[in-house]
Design an enzyme around this catalytic site. Structure first.
Site, mmCIF file in Angstrom:
data_model
loop_
_atom_site.group_PDB
_atom_site.id
_atom_site.type_symbol
_atom_site.label_atom_id
_atom_site.label_comp_id
_atom_site.label_asym_id
_atom_site.label_seq_id
_atom_site.Cartn_x
_atom_site.Cartn_y
_atom_site.Cartn_z
ATOM 1 N N GLN A 169 -1.473 -6.177 13.753
ATOM 2 C CA GLN A 169 -1.937 -7.493 13.290
ATOM 3 C C GLN A 169 -3.451 -7.639 13.403
ATOM 4 O O GLN A 169 -4.019 -8.610 12.909
ATOM 5 C CB GLN A 169 -1.261 -8.602 14.104
ATOM 6 C CG GLN A 169 0.248 -8.720 13.877
ATOM 7 C CD GLN A 169 0.596 -9.330 12.520
ATOM 8 O OE1 GLN A 169 -0.181 -10.068 11.921
ATOM 9 N NE2 GLN A 169 1.785 -9.003 12.024
ATOM 10 N N THR A 217 5.319 0.841 11.876
ATOM 11 C CA THR A 217 6.526 1.196 12.628
ATOM 12 C C THR A 217 6.515 2.670 12.982
ATOM 13 O O THR A 217 6.777 3.050 14.128
ATOM 14 C CB THR A 217 7.790 0.834 11.811
ATOM 15 O OG1 THR A 217 7.855 -0.590 11.702
ATOM 16 C CG2 THR A 217 9.054 1.341 12.491
ATOM 17 N N CYS A 234 10.641 -8.992 9.941
ATOM 18 C CA CYS A 234 11.506 -7.843 10.196
ATOM 19 C C CYS A 234 12.846 -8.254 10.768
ATOM 20 O O CYS A 234 13.787 -7.493 10.774
ATOM 21 C CB CYS A 234 10.832 -6.864 11.148
ATOM 22 S SG CYS A 234 9.282 -6.268 10.494
ATOM 23 N N SER A 290 -1.542 -0.651 10.186
ATOM 24 C CA SER A 290 -0.735 -0.638 8.973
ATOM 25 C C SER A 290 -1.545 -1.219 7.830
ATOM 26 O O SER A 290 -2.102 -2.309 7.944
ATOM 27 C CB SER A 290 0.513 -1.493 9.220
ATOM 28 O OG SER A 290 1.199 -1.698 8.015
ATOM 29 N N ALA A 291 -1.582 -0.501 6.695
ATOM 30 C CA ALA A 291 -2.426 -0.926 5.571
ATOM 31 C C ALA A 291 -2.009 -2.262 4.979
ATOM 32 O O ALA A 291 -2.856 -3.087 4.614
ATOM 33 C CB ALA A 291 -2.413 0.150 4.479
ATOM 34 N N HIS A 292 -0.706 -2.501 4.862
ATOM 35 C CA HIS A 292 -0.265 -3.671 4.092
ATOM 36 C C HIS A 292 -0.482 -4.984 4.835
ATOM 37 O O HIS A 292 -0.251 -6.056 4.277
ATOM 38 C CB HIS A 292 1.196 -3.522 3.648
ATOM 39 C CG HIS A 292 2.203 -3.811 4.720
ATOM 40 N ND1 HIS A 292 2.845 -5.018 4.823
ATOM 41 C CD2 HIS A 292 2.682 -3.052 5.728
ATOM 42 C CE1 HIS A 292 3.683 -4.989 5.848
ATOM 43 N NE2 HIS A 292 3.605 -3.801 6.410
ATOM 44 N N ASN A 310 2.553 -10.618 16.857
ATOM 45 C CA ASN A 310 2.759 -10.870 15.427
ATOM 46 C C ASN A 310 3.363 -12.234 15.137
ATOM 47 O O ASN A 310 3.221 -12.752 14.043
ATOM 48 C CB ASN A 310 3.641 -9.785 14.823
ATOM 49 C CG ASN A 310 4.962 -9.629 15.560
ATOM 50 O OD1 ASN A 310 4.978 -9.488 16.790
ATOM 51 N ND2 ASN A 310 6.060 -9.666 14.845
#
Lengths: 388, 388
Positions: free
Chosen positions: B181, B73, B327, B201-203, B153
């Site tokens: 993604q 984000t 989200c 994004s890492a997660h 996503n």
């Protein structure tokens, strides 16, 4: 070689128990707290519980008043830019001080430069204090927001925040305080203080990096700074950093339980350091007040020499210290805080900050008091400015 | 009860080895990488090394092109708002698509509403693809920025990003892609793609929550989104989240080493799921393309029933899934993505997303294929809309 960490104002080690509390969130309870399935709900329970821990540390009225962020900088950006954008129809004037952290000053400058806000940067006295008369005098018809830090990150000065919040409330000015150096290190009561917003950061009090919070009093309007999903009551998009949030919650609980002894411990070591340095090193200038300062903060100017040289020499002796804020180290400009309290450029370059943490001991202080005077004398002997 | 996690599009478990790599940064190498002492330098080495790992995963020209953020984000906010603010003297028109993640759409809406930008939201076809003719047709004299996601996503659609970047470059439009993604799940080459900015994004690929990165091609100008200290080449204030950054670096390395088998594994399970569902459940609608979709993404609409009811019933059987984006879960509005591809409100409410991860097995898929048809039939039998 023994290594002594005296840069706890920059960051602190994460408490091993905080890390232990975080670990299950990485590999077991790894759901997204926004998901409705059981993995998500487990994570949500952990986030909600951490929110209550933060709430209790600062005595907020409700856990909903806690907005999790990626740290103190984001909390300050959300507070300053968010409240400015939400209030801009009422007015476009903001009050802050000359010695705020850049995480407040730069948002203010952005608002001035890009969005036509006007900002008053209040002066401070020689100890780094903003005066209530200056604060009151700066409030105008179109003032919507004031942001004055609770304690300065470089020189440790505590501000009389309560006086400002009373004046702000009378004039319908939203009041924010950057309490990044205070939260978890000194007792905090947002209701007693009367602040509308307060920023905190986990890694300044033995929590993990990458997580912080903004206290946002119920009813105070801000626009989101991180635009995205509906997280944090639609005020902060982005998947929750659940392990980080749990670490913040843990360390808030720990801070609450150990606050009195922590303050006492830090103040004792701080005063030992201040007195010891003044005794052993001639011509020193203590920056910030002697007593009304952060319990773990020691900040001196040593005329005739460069702060960076002191740091490198201390580092060779195993001691980690700083000249001021870590966020600007590497920059050659003198500290805006030291210029703000009236130090000359020359003096400002000869500064040293020693910031104590819960792991420091009396032996650490004694070692510094043994090593530092030699270093200062050696550097002075090499300095063309020094003639003794 | 066996628990099966099929919501890897929302978040993934952190790989235990990534966590192991992170641990020393919490409690031993805990310095602030901006500090000049040895504790700080240890942390800086770790951050620099992670930056190279990210660089290599996406084939950036230099590690300086990687800006660490608190997640996808923030990377999207920095890209969209940052490039818009930096380019606003050249023009104030932005192109994006109707089915972007809210972390792109909401920054665009903010720019429109608060800062007088104009945004064109391109339509997509029934599979969720933006057409190059629409893209080219939307470029105007004052277009400064385009942001089109690499993969959706919710429904997994891959976009022909390369076609867009060629057109964007011809018209001097800065091109950003949200690859949250894709990064770590499919091969990525920013030079080959020709993008100016790319978010990750890492997660989303077995790294920790709370950390991500923006690829920013050298020479592309953005304003900071997080205003504060001078970190990240003055583009992102805030103390580095060193453990998180190290976790991101680890998982980038891991993704590079295991990419081929990961893609193969996910695609096999995905196709088993899609075919199995279509075989066993009458009247299903696959959303997104059959092949040109994310390797781990399965997304269906099941007419006559509510997605939430499917999720709750799956959860009772130990299966974690979602109806779309985590989200926005909890919101009653139908997915903007499903409306974007032309689904009715009613159909959009009956959606199910199953997103596979590296830990899923063929047995997991078989279990879903056993359980899901019964759930759908049960719910349909209870639905007043269903008359069979």
């Amino acid at each position: 070689m023994k290594r002594i960490y005296l840069d706890n104002g920059a960051t602190t080690p994460t408490h091993p128990e905080a890390l232990k509390a975080m670990e299950p969130l990485f590999t077991q309870k790894y759901g997204n707290p926004s998901s409705i399935h059981s993995f998500g709900q487990e994570a949500k329970v952990a986030v909600d519980s951490a929110r209550e821990d933060v709430q209790k540390l600062i005595n907020a009225r409700s856990p909903e008043e806690i907005i999790f962020t990626s740290g103190g900088t984001e909390a300050n950006n959300l507070a300053v830019i968010g409240a400015a954008m939400a209030g801009k129809k009422r007015g476009k004037h903001i009050i802050t001080s000359k010695i705020e952290h850049h995480a407040v000053l730069h948002p203010c400058e952005y608002l001035e430069k890009e969005l036509d806000f006007q900002v008053t940067y209040l002066p401070v006295d020689e100890k780094g204090r903003v005066h209530i008369d200056d604060f009151k005098g700066a409030i105008k018809e179109d003032t919507i927001l004031a942001s004055i830090m609770m304690a300065n990150n470089e020189i440790g000065t505590l501000q009389p925040v309560k006086e400002f919040t009373v004046a702000a409330r009378e004039s319908d000015v939203v009041f924010h305080t950057d309490a990044v150096q205070v939260a978890g290190t000194m007792p905090l009561d947002v209701q007693e203080l009367g602040v509308d917003m307060l920023s905190m950061s986990a890694h300044k009090f033995n929590g993990p990096n990458g997580v912080g919070a903004l206290y946002l009093r119920k009813g105070v309007k801000v626009h989101p700074h991180m635009h995205g999903g509906g997280q944090e009551n639609k005020l902060r998009g982005s998947t929750h950093n659940t392990p980080g949030i749990v670490g913040l919650g843990w360390v808030c609980r720990y801070a609450r339980e150990t606050m009195d002894e922590k303050v006492k411990h830090l103040e004792e070591l701080r005063d030992m350091l201040i007195e010891g340095i003044e005794e052993r090193i001639p011509e020193t200038i203590l920056n910030g007040p002697r007593r009304e300062r952060l319990p773990g903060n020691v900040h001196f100017c040593f005329p005739y020499i460069e702060g960076e040289a002191i740091l490198l020499n201390l580092d060779l002796k195993g001691i980690a210290a700083s000249s001021g804020s870590a966020c600007t180290s590497g920059s050659l400009a003198p500290s805006h805080v030291l210029l703000g309290i009236g130090r000359s450029h020359e003096l400002a370059h000869g500064s040293l900050r020693l910031t104590l943490g819960i792991d420091n001991t009396q032996e650490d202080v004694e070692y510094v008091l043994q090593v530092l005077p030699e270093i200062v004398q050696k550097l002075r002997d090499m300095s063309p400015l020094y003639n003794k």
